[in-house]
Design a protein around this motif. Structure first.
Motif, PDB file in Angstrom:
ATOM      1  N   PRO A   9       0.826  -1.183   0.000  1.00 52.15           N
ATOM      2  CA  PRO A   9       0.000   0.000   0.000  1.00 52.15           C
ATOM      3  C   PRO A   9       0.873   1.250   0.000  1.00 52.15           C
ATOM      4  N   GLY A  10       0.542   2.155  -0.871  1.00 57.18           N
ATOM      5  CA  GLY A  10       1.290   3.406  -0.967  1.00 57.18           C
ATOM      6  C   GLY A  10       0.350   4.539  -1.258  1.00 57.18           C
ATOM      7  N   ALA A  11       0.912   5.657  -1.555  1.00 54.73           N
ATOM      8  CA  ALA A  11       0.112   6.842  -1.820  1.00 54.73           C
ATOM      9  C   ALA A  11      -0.825   6.597  -2.984  1.00 54.73           C
ATOM     10  N   GLY A  12      -2.103   6.763  -2.747  1.00 52.17           N
ATOM     11  CA  GLY A  12      -3.105   6.659  -3.791  1.00 52.17           C
ATOM     12  C   GLY A  12      -3.458   5.242  -4.207  1.00 52.17           C
ATOM     13  N   GLU A  13      -2.873   4.221  -3.616  1.00 51.86           N
ATOM     14  CA  GLU A  13      -3.193   2.850  -4.004  1.00 51.86           C
ATOM     15  C   GLU A  13      -4.336   2.307  -3.159  1.00 51.86           C
ATOM     16  N   ASN A  14      -5.160   1.491  -3.783  1.00 48.97           N
ATOM     17  CA  ASN A  14      -6.258   0.837  -3.101  1.00 48.97           C
ATOM     18  C   ASN A  14      -5.674  -0.263  -2.210  1.00 48.97           C
ATOM     19  N   THR A  15      -5.935  -0.179  -0.916  1.00 46.39           N
ATOM     20  CA  THR A  15      -5.372  -1.174   0.001  1.00 46.39           C
ATOM     21  C   THR A  15      -6.202  -2.453   0.052  1.00 46.39           C
ATOM     22  N   VAL A  16      -7.405  -2.443  -0.554  1.00 48.24           N
ATOM     23  CA  VAL A  16      -8.230  -3.643  -0.586  1.00 48.24           C
ATOM     24  C   VAL A  16      -8.274  -4.127  -2.028  1.00 48.24           C
ATOM     25  N   ASP A  17      -7.378  -5.030  -2.366  1.00 49.07           N
ATOM     26  CA  ASP A  17      -7.297  -5.576  -3.713  1.00 49.07           C
ATOM     27  C   ASP A  17      -7.266  -7.091  -3.592  1.00 49.07           C
ATOM     28  N   ARG A  18      -8.413  -7.644  -3.229  1.00 45.59           N
ATOM     29  CA  ARG A  18      -8.487  -9.070  -2.939  1.00 45.59           C
ATOM     30  C   ARG A  18      -8.185  -9.916  -4.166  1.00 45.59           C
ATOM     31  N   LYS A  19      -7.843 -11.168  -3.910  1.00 43.31           N
ATOM     32  CA  LYS A  19      -7.601 -12.129  -4.969  1.00 43.31           C
ATOM     33  C   LYS A  19      -8.898 -12.899  -5.207  1.00 43.31           C
ATOM     34  N   ILE A  20      -9.313 -12.962  -6.453  1.00 45.57           N
ATOM     35  CA  ILE A  20     -10.509 -13.718  -6.829  1.00 45.57           C
ATOM     36  C   ILE A  20     -10.050 -15.040  -7.434  1.00 45.57           C
ATOM     37  N   PRO A  21     -10.505 -16.172  -6.893  1.00 46.41           N
ATOM     38  CA  PRO A  21     -10.142 -17.457  -7.487  1.00 46.41           C
ATOM     39  C   PRO A  21     -10.637 -17.521  -8.939  1.00 46.41           C
ATOM     40  N   ALA A  22      -9.849 -18.137  -9.786  1.00 49.49           N
ATOM     41  CA  ALA A  22     -10.207 -18.256 -11.202  1.00 49.49           C
ATOM     42  C   ALA A  22      -9.801 -19.632 -11.706  1.00 49.49           C
ATOM     43  N   LEU A 141      -5.062 -20.515  -9.254  1.00 47.03           N
ATOM     44  CA  LEU A 141      -4.954 -19.323 -10.076  1.00 47.03           C
ATOM     45  C   LEU A 141      -5.895 -18.259  -9.507  1.00 47.03           C
ATOM     46  N   PHE A 142      -5.397 -17.022  -9.444  1.00 49.62           N
ATOM     47  CA  PHE A 142      -6.195 -15.908  -8.930  1.00 49.62           C
ATOM     48  C   PHE A 142      -6.080 -14.718  -9.871  1.00 49.62           C
ATOM     49  N   VAL A 143      -7.098 -13.860  -9.827  1.00 50.56           N
ATOM     50  CA  VAL A 143      -7.085 -12.585 -10.534  1.00 50.56           C
ATOM     51  C   VAL A 143      -7.359 -11.510  -9.494  1.00 50.56           C
ATOM     52  N   ARG A 144      -6.522 -10.489  -9.453  1.00 52.29           N
ATOM     53  CA  ARG A 144      -6.714  -9.381  -8.515  1.00 52.29           C
ATOM     54  C   ARG A 144      -8.018  -8.651  -8.827  1.00 52.29           C
ATOM     55  N   GLN A 145      -8.684  -8.186  -7.781  1.00 47.86           N
ATOM     56  CA  GLN A 145      -9.928  -7.433  -7.928  1.00 47.86           C
ATOM     57  C   GLN A 145      -9.747  -6.259  -8.889  1.00 47.86           C
ATOM     58  N   SER A 146      -8.636  -5.536  -8.768  1.00 42.57           N
ATOM     59  CA  SER A 146      -8.391  -4.372  -9.634  1.00 42.57           C
ATOM     60  C   SER A 146      -8.306  -4.780 -11.105  1.00 42.57           C
ATOM     61  N   VAL A 147      -7.752  -5.950 -11.391  1.00 42.03           N
ATOM     62  CA  VAL A 147      -7.678  -6.448 -12.761  1.00 42.03           C
ATOM     63  C   VAL A 147      -9.067  -6.855 -13.224  1.00 42.03           C
ATOM     64  N   ALA A 148      -9.784  -7.559 -12.378  1.00 42.99           N
ATOM     65  CA  ALA A 148     -11.136  -7.989 -12.726  1.00 42.99           C
ATOM     66  C   ALA A 148     -12.030  -6.785 -13.008  1.00 42.99           C
ATOM     67  N   ASP A 149     -11.887  -5.744 -12.211  1.00 43.59           N
ATOM     68  CA  ASP A 149     -12.709  -4.548 -12.409  1.00 43.59           C
ATOM     69  C   ASP A 149     -12.455  -3.915 -13.773  1.00 43.59           C
ATOM     70  N   LEU A 150     -11.234  -4.015 -14.262  1.00 43.37           N
ATOM     71  CA  LEU A 150     -10.889  -3.430 -15.564  1.00 43.37           C
ATOM     72  C   LEU A 150     -11.208  -4.360 -16.732  1.00 43.37           C
ATOM     73  N   ALA A 151     -11.033  -5.666 -16.549  1.00 49.11           N
ATOM     74  CA  ALA A 151     -11.049  -6.575 -17.696  1.00 49.11           C
ATOM     75  C   ALA A 151     -12.200  -7.575 -17.716  1.00 49.11           C
ATOM     76  N   ARG A 152     -12.931  -7.716 -16.629  1.00 49.63           N
ATOM     77  CA  ARG A 152     -13.955  -8.761 -16.605  1.00 49.63           C
ATOM     78  C   ARG A 152     -15.098  -8.415 -17.537  1.00 49.63           C
ATOM     79  N   VAL A 153     -15.711  -9.472 -18.020  1.00 52.34           N
ATOM     80  CA  VAL A 153     -16.898  -9.348 -18.845  1.00 52.34           C
ATOM     81  C   VAL A 153     -17.956 -10.217 -18.199  1.00 52.34           C
TER      82      VAL A 153
END
Length: 193
Positions: A9-22, A141-153
């Motif tokens: 976690p750093g400046a401006g980063e989302n500290t809750v970026d859970r791993k979603i099983p995939a 295998l997991f996908v980060r929440q931030s990735v899923a939010d951008l790329a999921r369909v």
């Protein structure tokens, strides 16, 4: 980077970026460019939610993933088999693979290993290579929440008689979502090398 593939976690980063099983739902070829796409199905907390993350990959990585999905022995070790065998030889184990970020249009992944002495190590990797290794190692295998939010369909049930344009790498995002929403699970996994 933290042991689970997230950034500290750093400046401006989302500290809750859970791993979603995939799981690897299948491979398919993009009809217009003949480029392989690996489809990751996210295992959402709400069972009614159904979504996938498509990742365009290289032809050789697609072949490696397909061999692992089908459990076929290529006869001689391929690159991903060699890496898995080398890890086994030195007593390292693949703990998990995380698709951790998207930078530009590039997906980034990390492979978490544990050494014989219990020390954890992270390897930066392309998602296609990481997925091929995870399948061989039986690692989750997991996908980060931030990735899923951008790329999921999100998927929806296709109405009878509906058809949509096949995807292309430069396709408008809305058209791409429409096409992916209409994917028939029966056609996935029909990738031909």
């Amino acid at each position: 980077m933290t042991a689970d593939g997230g950034r500290n976690p750093g400046a401006g980063e989302n500290t809750v970026d859970r791993k979603i099983p995939a799981e690897v739902h299948g491979l398919m070829m993009e009809p217009n460019s003949n480029q392989p796409i690996v489809i990751l199905r996210l295992q959402e907390k709400d069972a009614k939610e159904s979504s996938v993350v498509p990742i365009w990959i290289g032809i050789f990585e697609a072949g490696a993933i397909q061999l692992a999905i089908e459990g076929k022995d290529p006869g001689r070790p391929m690159t991903h088999d060699l890496l898995k065998n080398a890890l086994d030889l030195v007593g390292a184990e693949v703990i998990e693979v995380v698709v951790r970020a998207i930078e530009g249009n590039t997906f980034l992944a990390v492979v978490e290993l544990v050494e014989r002495n219990g020390e954890h190590r992270l390897l930066d990797a392309r998602p296609s290579d990481a997925i091929a290794l995870a399948l061989r190692a039986g690692a989750p295998l997991f996908v980060r929440q931030s990735v899923a939010d951008l790329a999921r369909v999100r998927q929806r049930v296709k109405k009878k008689g509906e058809a949509s344009e096949a995807p292309t790498a430069g396709m408008d995002e809305e058209k791409m979502k429409e096409w992916l929403e209409e994917l028939d699970p029966k056609t996935l996994g029909k990738y031909e090398m």
